[in-house]
Write an enzyme that holds these catalytic residues in place. Structure first.
Site, PDB file in Angstrom:
ATOM      1  N   ASP A  27       0.835  -1.196   0.000  1.00 38.76           N
ATOM      2  CA  ASP A  27       0.000   0.000   0.000  1.00 38.76           C
ATOM      3  C   ASP A  27       0.872   1.249   0.000  1.00 38.76           C
ATOM      4  O   ASP A  27       2.044   1.212   0.381  1.00 38.76           O
ATOM      5  CB  ASP A  27      -0.957  -0.002   1.192  1.00 38.76           C
ATOM      6  CG  ASP A  27      -0.239   0.047   2.530  1.00 38.76           C
ATOM      7  OD1 ASP A  27       0.781  -0.657   2.681  1.00 38.76           O
ATOM      8  OD2 ASP A  27      -0.692   0.781   3.435  1.00 38.76           O
ATOM      9  N   GLU A  51      -0.075  -0.819   5.920  1.00 41.72           N
ATOM     10  CA  GLU A  51       1.019  -0.224   6.681  1.00 41.72           C
ATOM     11  C   GLU A  51       0.894   1.287   6.801  1.00 41.72           C
ATOM     12  O   GLU A  51       1.166   1.863   7.858  1.00 41.72           O
ATOM     13  CB  GLU A  51       2.354  -0.588   6.018  1.00 41.72           C
ATOM     14  CG  GLU A  51       3.587  -0.307   6.885  1.00 41.72           C
ATOM     15  CD  GLU A  51       4.160   1.094   6.703  1.00 41.72           C
ATOM     16  OE1 GLU A  51       5.045   1.482   7.485  1.00 41.72           O
ATOM     17  OE2 GLU A  51       3.724   1.808   5.772  1.00 41.72           O
ATOM     18  N   HIS A  66       6.530   9.658   0.373  1.00 40.39           N
ATOM     19  CA  HIS A  66       5.347  10.339   0.937  1.00 40.39           C
ATOM     20  C   HIS A  66       5.174  11.745   0.391  1.00 40.39           C
ATOM     21  O   HIS A  66       4.242  12.445   0.789  1.00 40.39           O
ATOM     22  CB  HIS A  66       5.394  10.389   2.475  1.00 40.39           C
ATOM     23  CG  HIS A  66       5.108   9.086   3.133  1.00 40.39           C
ATOM     24  ND1 HIS A  66       4.528   8.995   4.374  1.00 40.39           N
ATOM     25  CD2 HIS A  66       5.304   7.818   2.741  1.00 40.39           C
ATOM     26  CE1 HIS A  66       4.393   7.725   4.710  1.00 40.39           C
ATOM     27  NE2 HIS A  66       4.871   6.982   3.724  1.00 40.39           N
TER      28      HIS A  66
END
Length: 902
Positions: free
Chosen positions: A546, A610, A874
């Site tokens: 994920d 996660e 991210h």
């Protein structure tokens, strides 16, 4: 009532018992097959496999309310045989065919599931046409009993005459067309009924046709009659056919507690070769999954209970099953993980038909057809019929996607859905069945409801194929969390990983994460048996598929889910965190395995939650601990280098405690111009309370908060000295220690009730805070200290407001041993690959599952960072240097080779 399509024709089952055939090219009526004396509820197209003496045979199968199943030759459109049950079963609602086992299954009104095996063989004995066992003429204790004085009704008298003539050689087809069908059959066959299936008939009793022999084959009725297939298509020229009675051993009499409206045969994908299963859905609101046992028996594996009757079912992509219910709901169910993924309701009409086209699902209700997009939201609907939409089918005629619907307004409608499905790649081929009828007959293909896992895009283990595989891997929008828009991508990606592992030789399956989590992918490569297994290790590699959310509308310079190579880097969401490192490990192990050099067992665990806290991970691992086995070492690659030039090994992570502080009033939101200065305001209390957490110079004031933090020893200090001496590292030792090995507190934000304008006194205010903790700090003790300190400080305010403190998420810190065997093997491998001594570093972030896995398996963990500090994990424009990708694979290859037991 029912629809099925071939490559060029539409076959429609009607309420009057006829099968109407239409040409897809001209839309013209072609032929009618008058075979039943009641509504035709189900149709299917299939083929019987070739035998040493007979070619493959293309079939149309129909089931109706006359309790009969008819099987037709598609080359001649002649009736080959009629199948009936030993019992009075009422209407037959559903059909399913197992191509592997050449077995036909059907579900009936009396809640039974029955089956019969169909194949041809030159050694079979002959049969005799005996219609006395047909439902329309057999004796029924209720309907056929005589009235007062022993009188018979006119209909009973006609049936008696038919029975008396059944010993003649007249065609039983004439009897089935005589209209003598029981409208309300009794529940059981009487003791005086003929048992056709118990008689072995010699070839001398054959009625003179060219049909081959029919026999009883063990406990399965294995019969098949052949006719000459050399005639042109649509040349209905024969009424000669065989009667087949289902053996009583081939009946599950009370499979459900209601009418069995829908069935399908499919394979699970959670195991290596897949398990052949029959899925049945009924009026009792249950879906049942049965093991086919090679066509010999049915064994119930599991069942799903829903709130309403199941009227229709369809298999979608991967392991998804869609169930249409009587209240308008469509339930999406994962066959492999036994999870209900979503329940959607657009309106309350019964869902009589479902059709899957790639990822899109079409739903037929009260005159409407509704289309659901891959995210399973209704995107469009249209009026299809002036009544109920009873049946749907899909055809890809001349590569153009066509949806076909049938309704009780006596119409069949064809819909061009070329602009409705997402992309051309979403349109599947019409299944795995490939048959070759005569030239005049169009090729047939099976239902598109079963989609095989994607395995054919990985054909080698070189680096080019590793990048190609990463391209496919990144294309799945595996964004995790509580937003269900991406659940389909997550499930499909998990299946893709499972298939990839299987393709390379691992045993693999999906582990369900309840209640509705994305599955964990389990895979195991077994090391070779060297005769000295005392040194054989079992290594666990952890990763996650994920990713964090991403959108081209952000600051991405490329499509985040379309892997793009620019100047030696691969750009895409998840390429560094964590899909690239996952593939580097898989390809390293697969290369060792396929060259018979893998000395150790390697277990892969890839989770899909996660990025949102690993919900359900520990429970799933504990439940499957026996499957995973005893683990000696744990390896992961879910972090980054300290800079862009020096490889690193990560041996420590901080833990985390998240908390929400709320201060609330018993009054509503107020206007500051009216009530300002009258009441104690929650926002003022919150600001004062947060100020109590730290001193003016930032020291955390919670009592005993950092008392248990272990001091820096000489060996650890050497590691920090080595880091600060490295060219390019700009931070000093004290800064690095504050980031990695000392605890911290962060206030993330403050939210207030009300509309948010500058005149409102909020009735409640909440603040989100977190504590990063380090080894030897006890989570429960810190939570108690925080709670006590906040409540004690708030009491001193003497405020009328109320305080609440809630802890929402926590994870233990992790500290590895840089001197142990895994770290030292990885250190040597990194030095060999990069020609430089790697740095031992820690990180200030948290990966909760590291300590979870260490505690469950009592095994030490080591982490090999794959990416550079500038990878932008991210963030926008996440990337991974291609050199790092390839070299990480080589490092893993060496490590998995050397990590044997001491």
């Amino acid at each position: 009532m029912s629809l099925v399509t071939s490559a060029s024709y539409v076959y429609a089952g009607t309420e009057t018992g006829e099968i109407l055939i239409y040409d897809l090219e001209t839309y013209q009526f072609k032929e009618s097959l008058p075979g039943h004396n009641g509504s035709i509820f189900s149709l299917l197209l299939t083929s019987c496999a070739a035998t040493p003496t007979k070619p493959s045979h293309n079939l149309l199968v129909s089931a109706a309310s006359d309790s009969l199943i008819k099987v037709w030759s598609l080359s001649t459109l002649s009736e080959l045989y009629t199948i009936y049950s030993y019992y009075d079963i009422g209407d037959i609602f559903s059909l399913a065919w197992s191509q592997d086992y050449q077995t036909l299954y059907f579900g009936a009104q009396n809640a039974s599931i029955q089956w019969i095996k169909l194949h041809g063989d030159a050694t079979e004995a002959g049969t005799k046409q005996d219609p006395s066992g047909l439902p329309s003429v057999r004796f029924d204790k209720f309907f056929d009993s005589t009235g007062p004085g022993g009188k018979l009704s006119p209909q009973q008298h006609a049936i008696k005459l038919k029975r008396s003539s059944s010993s003649s050689r007249s065609s039983f087809t004439d009897l089935t067309k005589a209209g003598l069908r029981r409208e309300s059959p009794g529940p059981f066959q009487t003791s005086g009924s003929p048992l056709v299936n118990e008689r072995l008939l010699s070839s001398t009793e054959n009625d003179g046709t060219n049909d081959s022999a029919v026999a009883v084959d063990g406990d399965v009725s294995s019969v098949f009659s052949f006719v000459n297939d050399s005639t042109d298509s649509f040349n209905a020229n024969s009424n000669d056919s065989s009667l087949l009675e289902v053996l009583r051993s081939n009946i599950v009499r009370f499979a459900h507690n209601g009418y069995i409206h829908s069935m399908l045969v499919t394979k699970t994908v959670s195991t290596n070769n897949g398990l052949d299963v029959l899925v049945s859905g009924a009026g009792d609101g249950t879906v049942k999954i049965w093991n086919l046992n090679k066509g010999s028996t049915l064994h119930l594996l599991r069942s799903l209970e829903l709130e309403n009757s199941i009227m229709s079912m369809i298999r979608g992509t991967d392991s998804f099953l869609y169930c249409g219910l009587t209240n308008g709901q469509v339930v999406m169910y994962d066959i492999d993980t036994s999870q209900v993924l979503r329940v959607d309701t657009q309106e309350s009409s019964d869902v009589m038909a479902l059709c899957a086209v790639g990822e899109s699902v079409f739903k037929g209700t009260a005159g409407l057809v509704q289309k659901w997009d891959p995210s399973k939201y209704c995107r469009s609907e249209w009026k299809a019929h002036n009544g109920l939409t009873l049946a749907m089918a899909f055809s890809s005629y001349k590569s153009n996607p066509v949806l076909i619907s049938g309704g009780n307004d006596a119409t069949i409608a064809l819909w061009d859905i070329n602009n409705t499905v997402k992309t051309a790649s979403e349109i599947p081929s019409l299944g795995p069945l490939s048959i070759s009828p005569p030239t005049a007959t169009p090729n047939l293909t099976s239902s598109p409801s079963v989609a095989e896992p994607l395995t054919n895009n990985v054909v080698a283990l070189d680096n080019d194929n590793m990048i190609q595989t990463l391209t496919e891997f990144v294309s799945y929008k595996t964004i995790s969390g509580y937003d269900f828009r991406h659940w389909s991508d997550n499930r499909r990606c998990a299946t893709y990983l499972r298939s990839l592992l299987n393709h390379f030789g691992a045993s693999s399956q999906l582990l369900a994460v309840h209640p509705n989590g994305n599955p964990i992918v389990y895979g195991c490569f077994s090391g070779i048996d060297s005769g000295n297994n005392s040194k054989k290790s079992r290594i666990l590699f952890y990763g996650h598929y994920d990713v964090i959310t991403a959108s081209r509308s952000d600051k991405w310079e490329t499509d985040p889910f379309d892997l793009t190579a620019i100047d030696g880097y691969l750009y895409g969401r998840g390429v560094s965190d964590n899909k690239g490192p996952i593939l580097a490990a898989i390809f390293a192990v697969a290369e060792l395995f396929q060259s018979s050099k893998l000395q150790n067992d390697v277990v892969f665990l890839f989770e899909g939650e996660e990025e949102c806290g690993s919900t359900g991970f520990s429970e799933t691992i504990l439940k499957n601990k026996e499957l995973i086995g005893n683990i000696d070492w744990i390896i992961l690659s879910n972090s980054y280098w300290l800079d862009d030039t020096t490889p690193c090994l990560n041996y420590g992570l901080r833990g985390i405690i998240n908390a929400c502080i709320t201060v609330s009033s018993d009054k509503p939101d107020l206007h500051s111009g009216v009530h300002g200065g009258v009441h104690r305001e929650p926002t003022v209390d919150m600001v004062n309370l947060l100020a109590k957490l730290t001193s003016d110079d930032g020291k955390i004031l919670i009592p005993q908060f950092d008392d248990s933090v272990r001091p820096v020893d000489a060996e650890e200090d050497k590691l920090y000295e080595a880091i600060t001496r490295t060219p390019g590292v700009l931070e000093d030792k004290e800064t690095l220690m504050r980031k990695w090995r000392y605890p911290s507190m962060t206030i993330h934000g403050i939210n207030a009730s009300g509309p948010g304008n500058t005149t409102v006194i909020p009735a409640s205010v909440s603040a989100s805070i977190s504590f990063r903790i380090v080894p030897d700090q006890d989570i429960e003790q810190i939570k108690k200290s925080v709670q006590d300190y906040l409540e004690g400080s708030f009491l001193k305010f003497r405020s009328s407001n109320k305080l609440s403190v809630n802890f929402s998420h926590e994870a233990e810190p992790w500290l590895g041993d840089p001197t142990n065997k895994p770290f030292q093997i990885l250190r040597r491998a990194l030095r060999n690959e990069w020609q430089v001594e790697p740095l031992f570093i820690r990180e200030g972030g948290s990966i909760p599952v590291v300590r979870v896995l260490e505690k469950i398996f009592d095994a030490p963990a080591a982490q090999l960072p794959c990416g550079q500090a500038s990878d932008h994990a991210h963030l926008d424009n996440e990337r991974l240097r291609i050199t790092n990708f390839f070299k990480t694979r080589n490092v893993f290859k060496q490590a998995f080779t050397e990590l044997c037991k001491d």
